[in-house]
Design an enzyme around this catalytic site. Structure first.
Site, PDB file in Angstrom:
ATOM      1  N   SER A 144      36.876 -87.597 -41.135  1.00 23.77           N
ATOM      2  CA  SER A 144      35.857 -88.603 -40.837  1.00 23.77           C
ATOM      3  C   SER A 144      35.210 -89.042 -42.140  1.00 23.77           C
ATOM      4  CB  SER A 144      34.792 -87.986 -39.919  1.00 23.77           C
ATOM      5  OG  SER A 144      33.628 -88.777 -39.838  1.00 23.77           O
ATOM      6  N   TYR A 157      28.539 -82.004 -36.943  1.00 27.33           N
ATOM      7  CA  TYR A 157      29.776 -82.795 -37.041  1.00 27.33           C
ATOM      8  C   TYR A 157      30.184 -82.974 -38.504  1.00 27.33           C
ATOM      9  CZ  TYR A 157      32.938 -86.784 -36.304  1.00 27.33           C
ATOM     10  OH  TYR A 157      34.023 -87.639 -36.275  1.00 27.33           O
TER      11      TYR A 157
END
Length: 261
Positions: A144, A157
């Site tokens: 990501s 995250y």
């Protein structure tokens, strides 16, 4: 085009039942790969398999929890017995919890780490054993932009995805000698059903993303297909331990002044 041909290859895509995972899986199938997808929801899994088959792709679904090592070992063994050796693994399954760090419970933090970081390790470790015995393979970890950047409310995250970047590099270091290439894909902001509510004209976040992205738009899920095919194919045989960011240029720039057109 033989460099990118995946005919005869078997690709396992975790969480490949919807969204970006499905877009990448369709890209692999379009290049000739046979798909094996996983989920923890029976209905979602069955619907996705039918979707792939409606496009003429060969696809099978297996129900198991990627965080459960015993279940993963059993599922991989079953897949290799029923379908064949796994040539390509895409560690796509993941979750996110948006909670300010000061308010986040350790149990919730651990859950995100477990799904987004520990599970890819379990999957890679299990599948790599077969790849080593067969002389090679491809593993793609879905990282990501949060592997590089921080953002409010996503501490768990970002921690997991930053760790996944380093796991990618370490597994490449250990397994390159076995002709296994382990790389990552770091998606930017994409137009999916999850982002639909914030992609409406006039929404502050929609305007922010369009203004922050040099390409001037949200990504289309199909924009990920080419990178997935490249990292799964012979074309990337000497590419290892890298993360390819498919983000329209966000990470290349600090942005532009708000009054600049």
């Amino acid at each position: 085009m033989k460099l990118f041909d995946l005919t005869g290859k078997i690709a396992l895509v975790t969480g490949g039942t919807h969204g970006l995972g499905m877009a990448m899986a369709k890209g692999l199938a379009g290049a000739g790969a046979e798909l094996v997808i996983n989920d923890i929801d029976t209905g979602r899994l069955e619907t996705a398999v039918e979707e792939y088959k409606s496009h003429g792709f060969k696809a099978s679904g297996y129900l198991f929890d990627v965080t459960d090592e015993k279940a993963v070992v059993e599922a991989v063994s079953k897949i290799e017995s029923e379908i064949g050796g796994i040539d390509i693994l895409v560690n796509n399954a993941g979750i996110i919890q948006r909670t300010p760090a000061i308010e986040m419970e350790p149990a919730d933090f651990r859950k995100v780490i477990d799904v987004d970081l520990v599970a890819p390790f379990i999957m890679a470790k299990t599948v790599a054993k077969g790849m080593i015995s067969r002389g090679g393979g491809k593993i793609i970890n879905i990282c990501s932009m949060m592997s590089e950047l921080g953002r409010d409310t996503v501490s768990a995250y970002a921690s997991a995805k930053g760790g996944l970047k380093m796991l990618t590099r370490n597994l490449a270091t250990e397994w390159a000698k076995h002709n296994i290439q382990i790389n990552g894909i770091g998606p930017g902001y994409f137009a999916t059903s999850q982002t639909a509510p914030i992609r409406v004209d006039g929404h502050p976040f929609n305007e922010f993303i369009i203004g922050r992205t040099p390409a001037g738009r949200w990504g289309d899920p199909e924009d990920l297909a080419g990178t997935a095919v490249f990292l799964s194919s012979k074309a990337s045989d000497f590419v290892n331990g890298q993360v390819v960011y498919v983000d329209g240029g966000i990470l290349a720039t600090i942005g532009k002044p708000s009054n600049e057109q």
